[in-house]
Design a protein around this motif. Structure first.
Motif, PDB file in Angstrom:
ATOM      1  N   VAL A 103      13.920  91.073  90.877  1.00 51.76           N
ATOM      2  CA  VAL A 103      14.407  92.415  90.598  1.00 51.76           C
ATOM      3  C   VAL A 103      15.134  92.934  91.832  1.00 51.76           C
ATOM      4  N   THR A 104      16.430  93.094  91.694  1.00 49.43           N
ATOM      5  CA  THR A 104      17.246  93.719  92.737  1.00 49.43           C
ATOM      6  C   THR A 104      18.047  94.834  92.074  1.00 49.43           C
ATOM      7  N   LEU A 105      18.639  95.685  92.898  1.00 52.00           N
ATOM      8  CA  LEU A 105      19.435  96.780  92.357  1.00 52.00           C
ATOM      9  C   LEU A 105      20.605  96.240  91.542  1.00 52.00           C
ATOM     10  N   GLU A 106      21.231  95.199  92.020  1.00 49.57           N
ATOM     11  CA  GLU A 106      22.363  94.598  91.315  1.00 49.57           C
ATOM     12  C   GLU A 106      21.955  94.040  89.951  1.00 49.57           C
ATOM     13  N   ILE A 107      20.839  93.350  89.909  1.00 49.23           N
ATOM     14  CA  ILE A 107      20.357  92.772  88.642  1.00 49.23           C
ATOM     15  C   ILE A 107      19.987  93.882  87.663  1.00 49.23           C
ATOM     16  N   VAL A 108      19.358  94.930  88.143  1.00 48.68           N
ATOM     17  CA  VAL A 108      18.982  96.043  87.270  1.00 48.68           C
ATOM     18  C   VAL A 108      20.223  96.736  86.716  1.00 48.68           C
ATOM     19  N   PHE A 110      23.354  95.519  86.393  1.00 45.13           N
ATOM     20  CA  PHE A 110      23.999  94.618  85.430  1.00 45.13           C
ATOM     21  C   PHE A 110      23.181  94.528  84.141  1.00 45.13           C
ATOM     22  N   GLY A 111      21.872  94.511  84.272  1.00 49.02           N
ATOM     23  CA  GLY A 111      20.997  94.440  83.101  1.00 49.02           C
ATOM     24  C   GLY A 111      21.163  95.640  82.188  1.00 49.02           C
ATOM     25  N   ILE A 112      21.287  96.824  82.785  1.00 47.57           N
ATOM     26  CA  ILE A 112      21.487  98.041  81.991  1.00 47.57           C
ATOM     27  C   ILE A 112      22.778  97.937  81.186  1.00 47.57           C
ATOM     28  N   VAL A 113      23.838  97.483  81.835  1.00 40.57           N
ATOM     29  CA  VAL A 113      25.140  97.368  81.164  1.00 40.57           C
ATOM     30  C   VAL A 113      25.125  96.262  80.108  1.00 40.57           C
ATOM     31  N   ILE A 114      24.610  95.093  80.454  1.00 42.53           N
ATOM     32  CA  ILE A 114      24.616  93.954  79.525  1.00 42.53           C
ATOM     33  C   ILE A 114      23.685  94.215  78.347  1.00 42.53           C
ATOM     34  N   ALA A 115      22.498  94.778  78.585  1.00 40.18           N
ATOM     35  CA  ALA A 115      21.592  95.102  77.487  1.00 40.18           C
ATOM     36  C   ALA A 115      22.236  96.125  76.552  1.00 40.18           C
ATOM     37  N   GLY A 116      22.957  97.085  77.117  1.00 40.80           N
ATOM     38  CA  GLY A 116      23.672  98.058  76.293  1.00 40.80           C
ATOM     39  C   GLY A 116      24.752  97.412  75.449  1.00 40.80           C
ATOM     40  N   ALA A 117      25.491  96.456  76.040  1.00 39.70           N
ATOM     41  CA  ALA A 117      26.542  95.761  75.297  1.00 39.70           C
ATOM     42  C   ALA A 117      25.955  94.918  74.163  1.00 39.70           C
ATOM     43  N   VAL A 118      24.860  94.219  74.429  1.00 41.80           N
ATOM     44  CA  VAL A 118      24.225  93.391  73.396  1.00 41.80           C
ATOM     45  C   VAL A 118      23.653  94.279  72.293  1.00 41.80           C
ATOM     46  N   TYR A 119      23.067  95.402  72.668  1.00 39.62           N
ATOM     47  CA  TYR A 119      22.522  96.329  71.678  1.00 39.62           C
ATOM     48  C   TYR A 119      23.635  96.914  70.819  1.00 39.62           C
ATOM     49  N   ALA A 120      24.754  97.285  71.440  1.00 42.39           N
ATOM     50  CA  ALA A 120      25.898  97.809  70.684  1.00 42.39           C
ATOM     51  C   ALA A 120      26.431  96.748  69.718  1.00 42.39           C
ATOM     52  N   PHE A 121      26.479  95.505  70.175  1.00 40.42           N
ATOM     53  CA  PHE A 121      26.918  94.410  69.301  1.00 40.42           C
ATOM     54  C   PHE A 121      25.987  94.285  68.097  1.00 40.42           C
TER      55      PHE A 121
END
Length: 156
Positions: free
Chosen positions: A16-21, A23-34
């Protein structure tokens, strides 16, 4: 579902790093929107699942317990030379409303040793039981009662 996607992202990254968190917020949002756009999913379905989460966990617990009990009963039946096996095919109906609930019941019956769902037509089940005793109470089993609760009905 969004939180599940985010947690999977973090777990698969292994740290868990700030960068991973971020990116995770953005990618999880994109997958959820899909999923919402192309897979007929919505936040409303998330809310319905969360409301019924306790019943779903209870159903899984009951399923595991019934599998353990049926394993013991089947083992006793098969290993004992003195017990005469009486296979039977049983037909019964349920008043489950959703196709998902009916399929869950059919699969739960098949997962339980000693019983196999042979056919499911509308709300009529055809089940093969290794022994007549395994057929008792199929139509009003604990599976049916929990599926009624998951569907939001009050089972009488």
């Amino acid at each position: 579902m969004y939180i599940l996607f985010f947690l999977l992202w973090v777990i698969f990254n292994g740290k868990v790093t700030l960068e991973i968190v971020l990116f995770g917020i953005v990618i999880a949002g994109a997958v959820y929107a899909f999923c919402c756009k192309f897979l007929d999913y919505s936040p409303r379905k998330d809310w319905l699942i969360m409301r019924k989460f306790g019943y779903i966990i209870a159903y899984l617990g009951v399923l595991i317990w019934e599998i353990v009990k049926a394993n013991a009963a089947t083992l006793k039946l098969v290993a004992s030379p003195h017990i005469r096996v009486q296979p039977v095919i049983v037909r019964f109906k349920t008043d489950l409303k959703t196709k998902t609930a009916r399929v869950l019941l059919a699969n739960s019956i098949t997962l339980t040793p000693g019983t196999i769902t042979v056919a499911l037509q509308d709300n009529e089940y055809t089940v093969h039981c290794l022994d007549r005793r395994f057929s008792e109470g199929l139509s009003d089993s604990v599976f049916v009662r929990l599926l009624h609760k998951i569907e939001g009905q009050v089972a009488g």
